[in-house]
Design a protein around this motif. Structure first.
Motif, PDB file in Angstrom:
ATOM      1  N   ARG A   1     -11.261  15.334-117.414  1.00 32.77           N
ATOM      2  CA  ARG A   1     -11.924  14.133-117.916  1.00 32.77           C
ATOM      3  C   ARG A   1     -11.012  12.908-117.881  1.00 32.77           C
ATOM      4  O   ARG A   1     -11.494  11.769-117.957  1.00 32.77           O
ATOM      5  CB  ARG A   1     -12.432  14.362-119.333  1.00 32.77           C
ATOM      6  CG  ARG A   1     -13.549  15.386-119.424  1.00 32.77           C
ATOM      7  CD  ARG A   1     -13.995  15.587-120.854  1.00 32.77           C
ATOM      8  NE  ARG A   1     -15.083  16.560-120.937  1.00 32.77           N
ATOM      9  CZ  ARG A   1     -16.373  16.262-120.791  1.00 32.77           C
ATOM     10  NH1 ARG A   1     -16.728  15.015-120.536  1.00 32.77           N
ATOM     11  NH2 ARG A   1     -17.294  17.202-120.875  1.00 32.77           N
ATOM     12  N   ASP A   2      -9.713  13.113-117.788  1.00 32.05           N
ATOM     13  CA  ASP A   2      -8.784  11.984-117.679  1.00 32.05           C
ATOM     14  C   ASP A   2      -8.782  11.377-116.280  1.00 32.05           C
ATOM     15  O   ASP A   2      -8.260  10.285-116.068  1.00 32.05           O
ATOM     16  CB  ASP A   2      -7.358  12.430-118.028  1.00 32.05           C
ATOM     17  CG  ASP A   2      -7.148  12.534-119.539  1.00 32.05           C
ATOM     18  OD1 ASP A   2      -8.063  12.134-120.284  1.00 32.05           O
ATOM     19  OD2 ASP A   2      -6.073  13.007-119.957  1.00 32.05           O
ATOM     20  N   ILE A   3      -9.344  12.108-115.330  1.00 35.10           N
ATOM     21  CA  ILE A   3      -9.318  11.668-113.932  1.00 35.10           C
ATOM     22  C   ILE A   3     -10.454  10.672-113.686  1.00 35.10           C
ATOM     23  O   ILE A   3     -11.602  10.919-114.042  1.00 35.10           O
ATOM     24  CB  ILE A   3      -9.451  12.876-112.984  1.00 35.10           C
ATOM     25  CG1 ILE A   3      -8.277  13.838-113.199  1.00 35.10           C
ATOM     26  CG2 ILE A   3      -9.517  12.419-111.524  1.00 35.10           C
ATOM     27  CD1 ILE A   3      -8.467  15.188-112.543  1.00 35.10           C
ATOM     28  N   LYS A   4     -10.108   9.547-113.064  1.00 35.31           N
ATOM     29  CA  LYS A   4     -11.109   8.510-112.784  1.00 35.31           C
ATOM     30  C   LYS A   4     -11.606   8.558-111.331  1.00 35.31           C
ATOM     31  O   LYS A   4     -12.748   8.196-111.055  1.00 35.31           O
ATOM     32  CB  LYS A   4     -10.511   7.120-113.052  1.00 35.31           C
ATOM     33  CG  LYS A   4      -9.998   6.905-114.467  1.00 35.31           C
ATOM     34  CD  LYS A   4     -11.118   6.926-115.484  1.00 35.31           C
ATOM     35  CE  LYS A   4     -10.649   6.398-116.836  1.00 35.31           C
ATOM     36  NZ  LYS A   4      -9.525   7.161-117.411  1.00 35.31           N
ATOM     37  N   TRP A   5     -10.745   8.969-110.412  1.00 36.34           N
ATOM     38  CA  TRP A   5     -11.095   8.956-108.988  1.00 36.34           C
ATOM     39  C   TRP A   5     -10.581  10.244-108.335  1.00 36.34           C
ATOM     40  O   TRP A   5      -9.562  10.806-108.742  1.00 36.34           O
ATOM     41  CB  TRP A   5     -10.453   7.768-108.264  1.00 36.34           C
ATOM     42  CG  TRP A   5     -10.835   6.424-108.789  1.00 36.34           C
ATOM     43  CD1 TRP A   5     -10.259   5.746-109.834  1.00 36.34           C
ATOM     44  CD2 TRP A   5     -11.895   5.592-108.295  1.00 36.34           C
ATOM     45  NE1 TRP A   5     -10.878   4.549-110.028  1.00 36.34           N
ATOM     46  CE2 TRP A   5     -11.897   4.404-109.089  1.00 36.34           C
ATOM     47  CE3 TRP A   5     -12.835   5.701-107.276  1.00 36.34           C
ATOM     48  CZ2 TRP A   5     -12.794   3.374-108.889  1.00 36.34           C
ATOM     49  CZ3 TRP A   5     -13.727   4.669-107.066  1.00 36.34           C
ATOM     50  CH2 TRP A   5     -13.711   3.522-107.864  1.00 36.34           C
ATOM     51  N   ILE A   6     -11.296  10.672-107.307  1.00 40.68           N
ATOM     52  CA  ILE A   6     -10.828  11.770-106.473  1.00 40.68           C
ATOM     53  C   ILE A   6     -11.092  11.420-105.012  1.00 40.68           C
ATOM     54  O   ILE A   6     -12.204  11.006-104.658  1.00 40.68           O
ATOM     55  CB  ILE A   6     -11.479  13.115-106.861  1.00 40.68           C
ATOM     56  CG1 ILE A   6     -10.955  14.237-105.961  1.00 40.68           C
ATOM     57  CG2 ILE A   6     -12.991  13.039-106.821  1.00 40.68           C
ATOM     58  CD1 ILE A   6     -11.334  15.628-106.457  1.00 40.68           C
ATOM     59  N   ILE A   7     -10.046  11.533-104.208  1.00 40.74           N
ATOM     60  CA  ILE A   7     -10.143  11.224-102.783  1.00 40.74           C
ATOM     61  C   ILE A   7     -10.328  12.538-102.034  1.00 40.74           C
ATOM     62  O   ILE A   7      -9.536  13.472-102.188  1.00 40.74           O
ATOM     63  CB  ILE A   7      -8.883  10.496-102.290  1.00 40.74           C
ATOM     64  CG1 ILE A   7      -8.645   9.240-103.130  1.00 40.74           C
ATOM     65  CG2 ILE A   7      -9.000  10.134-100.809  1.00 40.74           C
ATOM     66  CD1 ILE A   7      -7.297   8.579-102.875  1.00 40.74           C
ATOM     67  N   VAL A   8     -11.367  12.601-101.238  1.00 41.37           N
ATOM     68  CA  VAL A   8     -11.721  13.847-100.541  1.00 41.37           C
ATOM     69  C   VAL A   8     -11.539  13.654 -99.042  1.00 41.37           C
ATOM     70  O   VAL A   8     -12.155  12.773 -98.431  1.00 41.37           O
ATOM     71  CB  VAL A   8     -13.172  14.251-100.853  1.00 41.37           C
ATOM     72  CG1 VAL A   8     -13.527  15.540-100.124  1.00 41.37           C
ATOM     73  CG2 VAL A   8     -13.366  14.408-102.351  1.00 41.37           C
ATOM     74  N   GLY A   9     -10.666  14.479 -98.470  1.00 37.42           N
ATOM     75  CA  GLY A   9     -10.431  14.470 -97.032  1.00 37.42           C
ATOM     76  C   GLY A   9     -10.934  15.745 -96.389  1.00 37.42           C
ATOM     77  O   GLY A   9     -11.564  16.588 -97.048  1.00 37.42           O
ATOM     78  N   PRO A  10     -10.646  15.940 -95.102  1.00 36.34           N
ATOM     79  CA  PRO A  10     -11.198  17.093 -94.362  1.00 36.34           C
ATOM     80  C   PRO A  10     -10.839  18.448 -94.944  1.00 36.34           C
ATOM     81  O   PRO A  10     -11.625  19.393 -94.842  1.00 36.34           O
ATOM     82  CB  PRO A  10     -10.600  16.921 -92.954  1.00 36.34           C
ATOM     83  CG  PRO A  10     -10.239  15.478 -92.866  1.00 36.34           C
ATOM     84  CD  PRO A  10      -9.854  15.051 -94.242  1.00 36.34           C
ATOM     85  N   SER A  11      -9.665  18.570 -95.568  1.00 37.65           N
ATOM     86  CA  SER A  11      -9.216  19.886 -96.032  1.00 37.65           C
ATOM     87  C   SER A  11      -9.284  20.053 -97.540  1.00 37.65           C
ATOM     88  O   SER A  11      -8.934  21.113 -98.058  1.00 37.65           O
ATOM     89  CB  SER A  11      -7.779  20.135 -95.560  1.00 37.65           C
ATOM     90  OG  SER A  11      -6.897  19.161 -96.105  1.00 37.65           O
TER      91      SER A  11
END
Length: 507
Positions: A449-459
């Protein structure tokens, strides 16, 4: 060294450098492992072994070497302004060194200059070698040291320092990437399989003693940090070894359809089926020449774990054997030329026709190897811009995300993002470290819940599944896409932020 040798070495150096540097930041795709070792090299420059808890997953000498050389490309403004891009220029130095040392090793095995040249050229042009050899992998750092160890061990002189040097170089290779230890038996064979050797016992003792002393620095450093043996509240070398050899999920067998090992082998063949097939066949021919049997031993040492093993097999494991496959091919051609020349001396009238036919057959075989697979693979590697979406995604994050927001980012872009204003490993967080580094719970007690963003790449998704990253998985499931560039997506975590006992939002 003859004038011709010097001329060939100069040409090989230039050719290897051109192919290694051409479109270096354009292709292949930046990988998470590259980002990991790059970040660790930057951490060494800052006085630590890793930006997160160093848990002895690999000996650190590989990225220590990167740290020692990383200033050079960045000083010259190379690398497209990115951390991985600049570090790839350091890896290019090792690629060139590997090509030069392979030629010298071929000459030490008494290959004729044309066939020694062919050996190095095959190594340079092979798509499998060129694709993997441009990436920031620890194997690429260790291979030149391994080739130098063989070069010294095969010295025709009875100089003790050559064999001591071989032991030291082999130890450096293993401490750069531990899987290169698989070539130890072949190197020992190279050391003792000599027709004349007046100081055999001293050389063996010198080789083993010097190499063992250098290798001992690794467990000694763990001992000095009180991290040699497993215990509560600390990482250890024992735990890391237990995980790597006993607990890590295996790759299956090559005979099992759909297994990770079978898929990995198919991937290697996709990039260069010709070198692998020809090199394996040539390894058998090498048995006909005493001093070349060490090449066969090296390839067999590499192949046995693949054929009979079921444990975890890393994709970059093949890097270590590529120069030996090329060397086996060059040696087999040299053996065939010697046999043809012997036949020509028995029938002088056929000498020149035999040589012409041999040359045409060899040239035709090399053309079949290089066209279309080599040509198409290398052309794509030297012209593609495979990292454009990666750059756009990273630029968007740098311009639009607050430096106070907690972000999960793949290691492939972690170093660049963290150094662009976050400067905190627990605000800009490498994706797997939220689950695998116990310090996360201390730094971020609110969990996902502390996380604001997540970057998602191919792997990212496959890594989450393969490593069982439950926290990252939960954050991903509770997020929505904000911006997408091809296979890259920047997602905002939509859950309400964590609160303390007084109902106040945690920072």
């Amino acid at each position: 060294m003859t004038v011709w040798d010097k001329a060939v070495l100069s040409a090989l150096t230039v050719g290897a450098a051109v192919l290694a540097l051409w479109n270096l930041t354009g292709a292949p795709n930046y990988q998470d492992d590259e980002g990991t070792y790059t970040a660790q090299a930057y951490a060494v420059a800052s006085g630590s072994l890793a930006p997160y808890t160093y848990w002895y997953d690999h000996p650190p000498l590989g990225w220590i070497q990167l740290a020692a050389l990383n200033w050079f490309p960045h000083l010259l403004g190379l690398g497209d302004g990115t951390a991985i891009g600049g570090t790839r220029y350091v890896i290019a130095m090792y690629f060139v060194a590997g090509a030069v040392l392979l030629y010298l090793l071929a000459r030490r095995l008494r290959l004729r200059i044309p066939f020694a040249t062919m050996t190095a050229v095959v190594f340079i042009l092979s798509p499998l070698s060129l694709v993997l050899g441009r990436q920031v992998y620890l194997d690429n750092i260790g291979v030149p040291w391994l080739l130098l160890a063989f070069y010294l061990a095969l010295s025709s002189r009875d100089a003790l320092w050559h064999h001591i040097g071989a032991g030291i170089c082999f130890a450096v290779a293993v401490l750069s990437k531990e899987t290169l230890a698989i070539f130890g038996p072949a190197l020992l064979l190279a050391l003792i399989h000599r027709p004349k050797w007046s100081n055999r016992s001293f050389s063996v003792v010198g080789f083993l003693g010097a190499g063992g002393l250098v290798l001992a620095f690794y467990p000694l450093s763990a001992l000095l940090r009180n991290e040699l043996l497993a215990g509560p509240d600390h990482v250890s070398l024992q735990t890391a070894l237990s995980y790597q050899f006993l607990e890590r999920s295996g790759s299956g067998t090559i005979f099992q359809a759909g297994s990770s090992r079978a898929q990995l082998l198919a991937g290697w063949l996709y990039f260069d089926k010709y070198l692998i097939a020809a090199g394996l066949a040539a390894a058998v021919v090498c048995l006909l020449r005493r001093r070349a049997q060490v090449v066969t031993a090296a390839i067999v040492s590499f192949a046995v774990p693949i054929v009979v093993g079921q444990g975890y097999l890393p994709a970059m494991y093949v890097i270590g054997v590529i120069p030996f496959l090329a060397l086996a091919l060059g040696t087999a051609v040299d053996i065939a030329w010697s046999a043809m020349d012997k036949l020509g001396r028995r029938s002088p009238g056929f000498k020149h026709p035999l040589r012409a036919a041999f040359t045409l057959a060899l040239a035709g075989s090399l053309v079949l190897m290089s066209v279309p697979q080599w040509f198409e693979q290398d052309r794509l590697l030297l012209t593609a811009d495979s990292n454009s979406n990666w750059r756009q995604a990273m630029t968007w994050v740098q311009r639009n995300v607050s430096r106070q927001d907690v972000v999960l980012a793949p290691y492939s872009m972690w170093q660049d993002l963290n150094s662009s204003g976050w400067n905190n490993a627990w605000t800009m967080i490498a994706t797997e470290k939220a689950d695998l580094d116990r310090q996360f719970r201390t730094e971020r007690p609110g969990g996902w819940r502390d996380i604001k963003w997540i970057i998602v790449g191919p792997s990212v998704t496959s890594n989450i599944d393969n490593l069982g990253l439950q926290l990252a998985k939960t954050a991903l499931e509770n997020s929505e896409p904000v911006q997408t560039y091809g296979e890259w997506s920047i997602r905002r975590v939509t859950a309400a932020p964590a609160q303390d006992a007084n109902g106040k939002t945690r920072p």
